[in-house]
Enzyme design. Sequence first.
Site: not given
Length: 264
Positions: A45-46, A84, A181
């Site tokens: 979804d980046s 995602d 992350e």
Amino acid sequence: MKPTTIASLQKCKQEKKRFATITAYDYSFAKLFAEEGLNVMLVGDSLGMTVQGHESTLPVTVEDIAYHTTAVRRGAPNCLLLADLPFMAYATPEQAFENAATVMRAGANMVKIEGGEWLVETVKMLTERAVPVCGHLGLTPQSVNIFGGYKVQGRGDEASDRLLSDALALEAAGAQLLVLECVPVELAKRITEALAIPVIGIGAGNVTDGQILVMHDAFGITGGHIPKFAKNFLAETGDIRAAVRQYMAEVESGVYPGEEHSFH
């Protein structure tokens, strides 16, 4: 070419062979990555920030993810493809299953969801219905408004113990991969060693089983703030294919990420 599978990554962990992964959003880059042997990709979804130009990942829809997943799958038919589930696409286990079915039909092999123990029932529901799950802990970008920005997570005994507990809970529920992350290297090492499933790091040091980078960061085409953990492999090679090969080689040898890319 033989398809890359979750079992392939499990074998890497067992044999202590580091592996590289990358985000992909379109046919052409997916094809290039696959041709160079980079066979684990994430439709992240980046894309909300790197492709669509939003300030965060929150505006991304399931339809967006499915569209890009279809394109990536055409370019890399044998890759292990993660997708995602975006913000508010898995508020309930039932909603998660419906949306996971959409991206799996589009070509994903596995869905990635952000969150800890509260997702246990969702992970169970998905895996029981043949949808493989990758967890995501630490800095989870969909929670940026809760965190008050993009900050390192898991510092301090209480926070680190909670993330370890979350990781173990996701694994017990059936998750087959975990992304960590922006956490301290020491915590990433604890979690990687505690889990039987492969752990993929981004901003988590070189102690995880694998690494992932947003492709725009790996090639130095990200506008604005550049994350500490990012490295521009294109600047050193001058050629995208060579940059992909160097990224893979540095991950596999443990050179990347270095101390300058890591948190404590």
